[in-house]
Design an enzyme around this catalytic site. Structure first.
Site, PDB file in Angstrom:
ATOM      1  N   ARG A  18      -7.677 -15.854   9.076  1.00 26.91           N
ATOM      2  CA  ARG A  18      -6.354 -16.175   9.617  1.00 26.91           C
ATOM      3  C   ARG A  18      -6.415 -16.418  11.122  1.00 26.91           C
ATOM      4  O   ARG A  18      -7.393 -16.120  11.791  1.00 26.91           O
ATOM      5  CB  ARG A  18      -5.384 -15.023   9.351  1.00 26.91           C
ATOM      6  CG  ARG A  18      -5.091 -14.756   7.911  1.00 26.91           C
ATOM      7  CD  ARG A  18      -4.312 -13.453   7.775  1.00 26.91           C
ATOM      8  NE  ARG A  18      -5.077 -12.304   8.232  1.00 26.91           N
ATOM      9  CZ  ARG A  18      -4.593 -11.074   8.341  1.00 26.91           C
ATOM     10  NH1 ARG A  18      -3.322 -10.843   8.046  1.00 26.91           N
ATOM     11  NH2 ARG A  18      -5.365 -10.076   8.747  1.00 26.91           N
ATOM     12  N   LYS A  77      -7.024  -8.886  14.387  1.00 28.20           N
ATOM     13  CA  LYS A  77      -7.608  -7.618  13.982  1.00 28.20           C
ATOM     14  C   LYS A  77      -8.469  -7.031  15.091  1.00 28.20           C
ATOM     15  O   LYS A  77      -8.380  -7.431  16.242  1.00 28.20           O
ATOM     16  CB  LYS A  77      -8.404  -7.810  12.690  1.00 28.20           C
ATOM     17  CG  LYS A  77      -7.579  -8.326  11.522  1.00 28.20           C
ATOM     18  CD  LYS A  77      -6.443  -7.395  11.121  1.00 28.20           C
ATOM     19  CE  LYS A  77      -6.927  -6.184  10.364  1.00 28.20           C
ATOM     20  NZ  LYS A  77      -5.806  -5.351   9.869  1.00 28.20           N
ATOM     21  N   HIS A  95      -3.606  -0.826  15.656  1.00 22.67           N
ATOM     22  CA  HIS A  95      -3.692   0.342  14.765  1.00 22.67           C
ATOM     23  C   HIS A  95      -4.190   1.568  15.538  1.00 22.67           C
ATOM     24  O   HIS A  95      -5.139   2.233  15.139  1.00 22.67           O
ATOM     25  CB  HIS A  95      -4.609   0.052  13.577  1.00 22.67           C
ATOM     26  CG  HIS A  95      -4.169  -1.133  12.764  1.00 22.67           C
ATOM     27  ND1 HIS A  95      -2.945  -1.195  12.129  1.00 22.67           N
ATOM     28  CD2 HIS A  95      -4.784  -2.317  12.515  1.00 22.67           C
ATOM     29  CE1 HIS A  95      -2.828  -2.363  11.503  1.00 22.67           C
ATOM     30  NE2 HIS A  95      -3.914  -3.058  11.726  1.00 22.67           N
ATOM     31  N   GLN A 100      -4.967   7.139  14.270  1.00 16.53           N
ATOM     32  CA  GLN A 100      -5.950   6.630  13.310  1.00 16.53           C
ATOM     33  C   GLN A 100      -7.363   6.852  13.850  1.00 16.53           C
ATOM     34  O   GLN A 100      -7.561   7.038  15.057  1.00 16.53           O
ATOM     35  CB  GLN A 100      -5.730   5.146  13.049  1.00 16.53           C
ATOM     36  CG  GLN A 100      -4.408   4.786  12.384  1.00 16.53           C
ATOM     37  CD  GLN A 100      -3.361   4.321  13.359  1.00 16.53           C
ATOM     38  OE1 GLN A 100      -3.281   4.818  14.488  1.00 16.53           O
ATOM     39  NE2 GLN A 100      -2.545   3.364  12.947  1.00 16.53           N
ATOM     40  N   ARG A 187       9.650  -6.411   3.951  1.00 22.61           N
ATOM     41  CA  ARG A 187       8.901  -7.660   3.819  1.00 22.61           C
ATOM     42  C   ARG A 187       7.802  -7.540   2.772  1.00 22.61           C
ATOM     43  O   ARG A 187       7.667  -8.371   1.884  1.00 22.61           O
ATOM     44  CB  ARG A 187       8.282  -8.043   5.172  1.00 22.61           C
ATOM     45  CG  ARG A 187       9.247  -8.549   6.226  1.00 22.61           C
ATOM     46  CD  ARG A 187       8.451  -9.059   7.416  1.00 22.61           C
ATOM     47  NE  ARG A 187       9.290  -9.550   8.501  1.00 22.61           N
ATOM     48  CZ  ARG A 187       9.634  -8.833   9.557  1.00 22.61           C
ATOM     49  NH1 ARG A 187       9.229  -7.578   9.657  1.00 22.61           N
ATOM     50  NH2 ARG A 187      10.389  -9.354  10.511  1.00 22.61           N
ATOM     51  N   THR A 211      13.542   7.395  -2.708  1.00 20.29           N
ATOM     52  CA  THR A 211      12.430   8.240  -2.262  1.00 20.29           C
ATOM     53  C   THR A 211      12.878   9.446  -1.448  1.00 20.29           C
ATOM     54  O   THR A 211      12.051  10.266  -1.070  1.00 20.29           O
ATOM     55  CB  THR A 211      11.427   7.412  -1.426  1.00 20.29           C
ATOM     56  OG1 THR A 211      12.113   6.765  -0.344  1.00 20.29           O
ATOM     57  CG2 THR A 211      10.753   6.355  -2.301  1.00 20.29           C
ATOM     58  N   VAL A 257      -0.665  -1.180   0.115  1.00 22.91           N
ATOM     59  CA  VAL A 257      -0.621  -2.330   1.023  1.00 22.91           C
ATOM     60  C   VAL A 257      -0.752  -1.887   2.473  1.00 22.91           C
ATOM     61  O   VAL A 257      -1.368  -2.571   3.295  1.00 22.91           O
ATOM     62  CB  VAL A 257       0.695  -3.117   0.814  1.00 22.91           C
ATOM     63  CG1 VAL A 257       0.866  -4.194   1.876  1.00 22.91           C
ATOM     64  CG2 VAL A 257       0.708  -3.745  -0.574  1.00 22.91           C
ATOM     65  N   ASP A 260      -2.755   3.139   5.474  1.00 26.90           N
ATOM     66  CA  ASP A 260      -2.600   4.037   6.618  1.00 26.90           C
ATOM     67  C   ASP A 260      -3.544   5.228   6.524  1.00 26.90           C
ATOM     68  O   ASP A 260      -3.248   6.306   7.042  1.00 26.90           O
ATOM     69  CB  ASP A 260      -1.151   4.514   6.690  1.00 26.90           C
ATOM     70  CG  ASP A 260      -0.636   4.607   8.114  1.00 26.90           C
ATOM     71  OD1 ASP A 260      -1.349   4.158   9.025  1.00 26.90           O
ATOM     72  OD2 ASP A 260       0.469   5.128   8.312  1.00 26.90           O
ATOM     73  N   LEU A 298      -5.269  -8.093   3.596  1.00 24.34           N
ATOM     74  CA  LEU A 298      -4.905  -8.842   2.394  1.00 24.34           C
ATOM     75  C   LEU A 298      -4.441 -10.270   2.674  1.00 24.34           C
ATOM     76  O   LEU A 298      -4.846 -11.200   1.965  1.00 24.34           O
ATOM     77  CB  LEU A 298      -3.820  -8.087   1.629  1.00 24.34           C
ATOM     78  CG  LEU A 298      -4.264  -6.877   0.800  1.00 24.34           C
ATOM     79  CD1 LEU A 298      -3.047  -6.064   0.378  1.00 24.34           C
ATOM     80  CD2 LEU A 298      -5.051  -7.331  -0.423  1.00 24.34           C
TER      81      LEU A 298
END
Length: 351
Positions: A18, A77, A95, A100, A187, A211, A257, A260, A298
């Site tokens: 991408r 990325k 991220h 993380q 989204r 939830t 998706v 995390d 993805l």
């Protein structure tokens, strides 16, 4: 006002095809007086010649490290491990704001060099809504891979394709199963629901209302689940290790998706590493079987479609770089993350 110079870098990840700026939008940037330098890249879905025709400058892959100091480095990325000091302003998905793995190290590289991270995930309007995102395609592909895996038709390694080809593969199977999308109103959730419909499956849709008090037996009663919730504050996990061992579990295919993993805000703390294009599905349990798909890029499997949509959303923001309120909020979030990581303002050589 200093002329804006955007430097589109080559992505170091070999499966990343991408781009955050497509040639047609680069043409619009140039027409608005923006200098655009584009690095050569053997994998980018759009060849560098298309950028040249749009009036962009061309540079060698990885040469952003010696770009002029006022250039804004744009990517998607992760950065390479070197240099250890990051001197430029960078626009990409860092991220690095939720503890993380490797987050503090990245922030300290910016502190050491005096650069700044404008994390696109935190480029938001006054109501906190993201202004440029790849979520729809992440959700679409996450659900599509889950369908193919559940039907025993997911081939590895994964290869980029076009939406028409992917949809044909989804339509070619007729096995019916129950599917659940959590975060269905966002989204990513909308994209996941669209892919399930393309496969002839009408999914159950859960969002905030469903939830708040999670019906875990109902969750486990679905054959396939797609998580499209990216938590920004602590919430009870959707799945725990003991749920995977529940004898009543019908769930066989799980796609996360959001990926995390490693964050204390992870709503699926049942796995400790992502999957990838070479091995897209990982077996979490054998009896009964449960397979996990957790691929953190993805949308690169549909590189042309996802790049075109993302670039269109990012373009007006880039035209206002450094002046719009969204960028001020974005930079403020970077400094907040540094403080939370124990990096003092004085460690920065410049803003």
């Amino acid at each position: 006002m200093t002329e804006l110079h955007l430097w589109l870098r080559h992505e170091v990840r070999s499966t990343e095809r991408r781009t955050p700026i497509v040639p047609s939008d680069a043409l619009r940037l140039v027409a608005n007086g923006v200098t655009v330098t584009v690095e050569e890249s053997p994998q980018r879905i759009f060849p560098v010649e298309e950028y040249e025709k749009a009036g962009c400058r061309v540079a060698k892959a990885g040469s952003w490290v010696s770009a002029p100091g006022d250039a804004v480095i744009v990517g998607l990325k992760e950065l390479p491990d070197e240099p250890s000091e990051l001197t430029h302003r960078h626009v990409f998905f860092g991220h690095a704001y939720k503890r993380q793995p490797g987050a503090a190290g990245l922030l300290r590289r910016f502190a050491a060099g005096g650069g700044a991270l404008y994390d696109v995930e935190y480029l938001v309007d006054e109501d906190g809504r993201r202004l440029a995102a790849l979520g729809f395609w992440a959700g679409y592909l996450g659900a599509a891979l889950a369908v193919l895996q559940h039907r025993g038709r997911l081939a590895a390694p994964l290869v980029p394709t076009a939406k028409e080809e992917l949809d044909e593969r989804l339509r070619s199977g007729d096995e019916q199963f129950s599917a659940l999308v959590i975060g269905a109103l966002g989204r990513s959730g909308r994209g996941a629901c669209e892919a399930f419909r393309a496969a002839g499956v009408e999914p159950t849709r859960w969002d905030l209302a469903e939830t708040r008090e999670l019906d875990r037996p109902a969750l486990l009663a679905h054959d396939v689940m797609v998580n499209a919730v990216l938590a920004t504050s602590p919430i009870p996990p959707f799945l725990r290790d003991e749920d995977l061992d529940d004898p009543a579990r019908r769930l066989r295919t799980l796609c996360d998706v959001t990926c995390d993993v490693g964050s204390p805000l992870n709503v699926l703390p049942v796995y400790d590493r992502t999957t990838d294009w070479t091995d897209p599905a990982r077996r979490l349990r054998e009896k009964p079987p449960l397979d996990l798909i957790a691929i953190d890029n993805l949308p690169s499997l549909l590189p042309r479609e996802s790049s075109t949509d993302f670039s269109a959303a990012l373009l007006p923001q880039l035209l206002a770089f450094g002046t719009g309120d969204a960028w001020v909020r974005c930079l403020g979030r970077f400094h907040q993350a540094c403080r939370e990581a124990g990096i003092e303002e004085g460690e920065f050589r410049r803003d």
